[in-house]
Design a protein around this motif. Structure first.
Motif, PDB file in Angstrom:
ATOM      1  N   UNK A 149      10.311 -41.531  13.706  1.00  0.00           N
ATOM      2  CA  UNK A 149       8.877 -42.012  12.947  1.00  0.00           C
ATOM      3  C   UNK A 149       9.160 -42.194  11.308  1.00  0.00           C
ATOM      4  N   UNK A 150       9.998 -41.487  10.875  1.00  0.00           N
ATOM      5  CA  UNK A 150      10.473 -41.769   9.363  1.00  0.00           C
ATOM      6  C   UNK A 150      11.277 -42.772   8.965  1.00  0.00           C
ATOM      7  N   UNK A 151      12.251 -43.247   9.928  1.00  0.00           N
ATOM      8  CA  UNK A 151      13.371 -44.034   9.902  1.00  0.00           C
ATOM      9  C   UNK A 151      13.192 -45.232  10.606  1.00  0.00           C
ATOM     10  N   UNK A 152      12.451 -46.102  10.122  1.00  0.00           N
ATOM     11  CA  UNK A 152      12.145 -47.330  11.004  1.00  0.00           C
ATOM     12  C   UNK A 152      13.127 -48.283  11.449  1.00  0.00           C
ATOM     13  N   UNK A 153      14.464 -48.318  11.006  1.00  0.00           N
ATOM     14  CA  UNK A 153      15.268 -49.031  11.263  1.00  0.00           C
ATOM     15  C   UNK A 153      16.497 -48.264  12.067  1.00  0.00           C
ATOM     16  N   UNK A 154      16.065 -47.016  12.293  1.00  0.00           N
ATOM     17  CA  UNK A 154      17.230 -46.276  13.068  1.00  0.00           C
ATOM     18  C   UNK A 154      16.994 -46.016  14.571  1.00  0.00           C
ATOM     19  N   UNK A 155      18.092 -45.611  15.234  1.00  0.00           N
ATOM     20  CA  UNK A 155      17.783 -45.558  16.732  1.00  0.00           C
ATOM     21  C   UNK A 155      18.599 -44.232  17.006  1.00  0.00           C
ATOM     22  N   UNK A 156      18.233 -43.695  18.217  1.00  0.00           N
ATOM     23  CA  UNK A 156      19.180 -42.657  18.586  1.00  0.00           C
ATOM     24  C   UNK A 156      19.084 -42.031  20.019  1.00  0.00           C
ATOM     25  N   UNK A 157      20.064 -41.167  20.441  1.00  0.00           N
ATOM     26  CA  UNK A 157      19.973 -40.540  21.723  1.00  0.00           C
ATOM     27  C   UNK A 157      19.557 -39.022  21.764  1.00  0.00           C
ATOM     28  N   UNK A 158      18.642 -38.482  22.595  1.00  0.00           N
ATOM     29  CA  UNK A 158      18.377 -37.102  22.791  1.00  0.00           C
ATOM     30  C   UNK A 158      19.074 -36.845  24.074  1.00  0.00           C
ATOM     31  N   UNK A 159      19.777 -35.412  24.099  1.00  0.00           N
ATOM     32  CA  UNK A 159      20.351 -35.056  25.130  1.00  0.00           C
ATOM     33  C   UNK A 159      19.877 -33.869  25.552  1.00  0.00           C
ATOM     34  N   UNK A 160      19.706 -33.550  26.803  1.00  0.00           N
ATOM     35  CA  UNK A 160      19.250 -32.326  27.083  1.00  0.00           C
ATOM     36  C   UNK A 160      19.543 -31.867  28.867  1.00  0.00           C
ATOM     37  N   UNK A 161      20.148 -30.727  28.980  1.00  0.00           N
ATOM     38  CA  UNK A 161      20.646 -30.291  30.235  1.00  0.00           C
ATOM     39  C   UNK A 161      19.726 -30.486  31.246  1.00  0.00           C
ATOM     40  N   UNK A 162      18.581 -30.594  31.056  1.00  0.00           N
ATOM     41  CA  UNK A 162      17.417 -30.333  31.880  1.00  0.00           C
ATOM     42  C   UNK A 162      16.704 -31.718  32.159  1.00  0.00           C
ATOM     43  N   UNK A 163      16.937 -32.495  33.323  1.00  0.00           N
ATOM     44  CA  UNK A 163      16.331 -33.734  33.643  1.00  0.00           C
ATOM     45  C   UNK A 163      14.858 -33.755  33.309  1.00  0.00           C
TER      46      UNK A 163
END
Ligand code: GLN
Length: 299
Positions: A149-163
């Motif tokens: 929300x603060x970095x309008x040109x960035x992208x990313x992955x979020x990983x979690x063990x729980x689906x």
């Protein structure tokens, strides 16, 4: 038996109360039960049950609570007296000024974790840069979503063990307008991703097994143990993350990890055995160590 009985806890909510009287009633019930922050909790529970907000409570204090509102509020109060956290009762919790939906598979975001977001932002000279972000153990997605929300040109992955956590995080990214720039995957730490990242963040489980039982009832009974349990010495997750970081960090890349207040030295020692170095230890609002910033030694 002691002759000093504790004050009785008024659990039920009488009919015919005004909004203001309902607020007072809930506040004293929470106070009598020894709940930490009765004033704030009462305001949040009453506002939600009556379908209003803090401002609404102030201006409509004289209004009568209707039957549906009374039933909702009575349920909210019973749940809070059973030590269920307010965020779980309302189903949402605010983090970095944004709303996050919770599920039984996600940790409830904590204000302390905003230290991770701040530490990362403070080291990004150009917020318009197209950075690649990775959030390990994303839970509700709060760290990744706050940063996107603060970095309008960035992208990313979020990983979690729980689906289930990954699905909740995906919904939170959409709700907060960053869904197009965030992907959520299910897996163990970095196993599900390839490539290198400018910024890796994590608030991993860091409570030593033996301390789990000593946590507040709100935490033990309602936060998932997977999100808390850091193994015998509380450092198991850091070992896994530090082992993965050298291949995850892009040249000049940065990692920001949340830690327990007494774990900074342990993190320095652990990173000393790797290609990584602790560049800074950041404190939370209470002045306790809360996050470490790491870079590759050669960066
Ligand atoms: N990243 C999420 C948070 O900070 C979840 C962390 C966790 O489950 N340990 O709230």
């Amino acid at each position: 038996m002691s002759d000093r009985q504790p004050a009785p806890v008024p659990r039920d909510l009488p009919a015919g109360l005004s909004w203001e009287a309902a607020l007072r009633h809930v506040r004293s019930a929470l106070e009598a039960a020894g709940i930490d922050d009765p004033v704030l909790d009462a305001r949040l529970l009453v506002a939600d049950a009556l379908g209003t907000d803090a401002a609404g409570l102030l201006v409509r204090g004289e209004d009568a609570v209707d039957e549906a509102g009374r039933a909702r509020l009575a349920t909210h109060l019973r749940r809070r007296l059973a030590r269920e956290p307010v965020g779980r009762i309302l189903g949402t919790r605010e983090f970095w000024g944004l709303p996050f939906r919770l599920s039984p598979a996600t940790l409830e975001p904590r204000p302390d974790t905003e230290t991770v977001v701040e530490a990362a932002l403070a080291r990004i000279p150009d917020r318009q840069a197209p950075l690649r972000l990775l959030d390990l153990g994303t839970g509700t997605g709060c760290i990744l979503v706050a940063l996107l929300s603060e970095l309008p040109c960035s992208a990313g992955f979020g990983i979690d063990l729980s689906p289930e956590a990954a699905a909740t995080a995906r919904a939170n990214a959409r709700r907060n307008g960053v869904g197009e720039r965030a992907a959520f995957l299910c897996g163990c730490w970095d196993a599900a991703v390839r490539g290198s990242f400018d910024l890796v963040m994590s608030n991993p489980p860091y409570i030593a097994e033996a301390d789990l039982g000593r946590l507040a009832p709100e935490v033990v009974a309602y936060d998932p143990v997977l999100a808390l349990d850091g193994g015998g010495d509380g450092l198991a997750a850091y070992r896994a993350i530090l082992a993965a970081l050298p291949r995850l960090l892009a040249p000049g890349g940065l990692a920001v990890l949340e830690i327990g207040w007494d774990q900074a030295d342990a993190l320095k020692a652990l990173s000393g055995e790797t290609e990584l170095v602790v560049e800074a230890v950041e404190r939370d609002l209470a002045g306790r160590d809360r996050a470490v910033v790491l870079r590759r030694r050669d960066a």
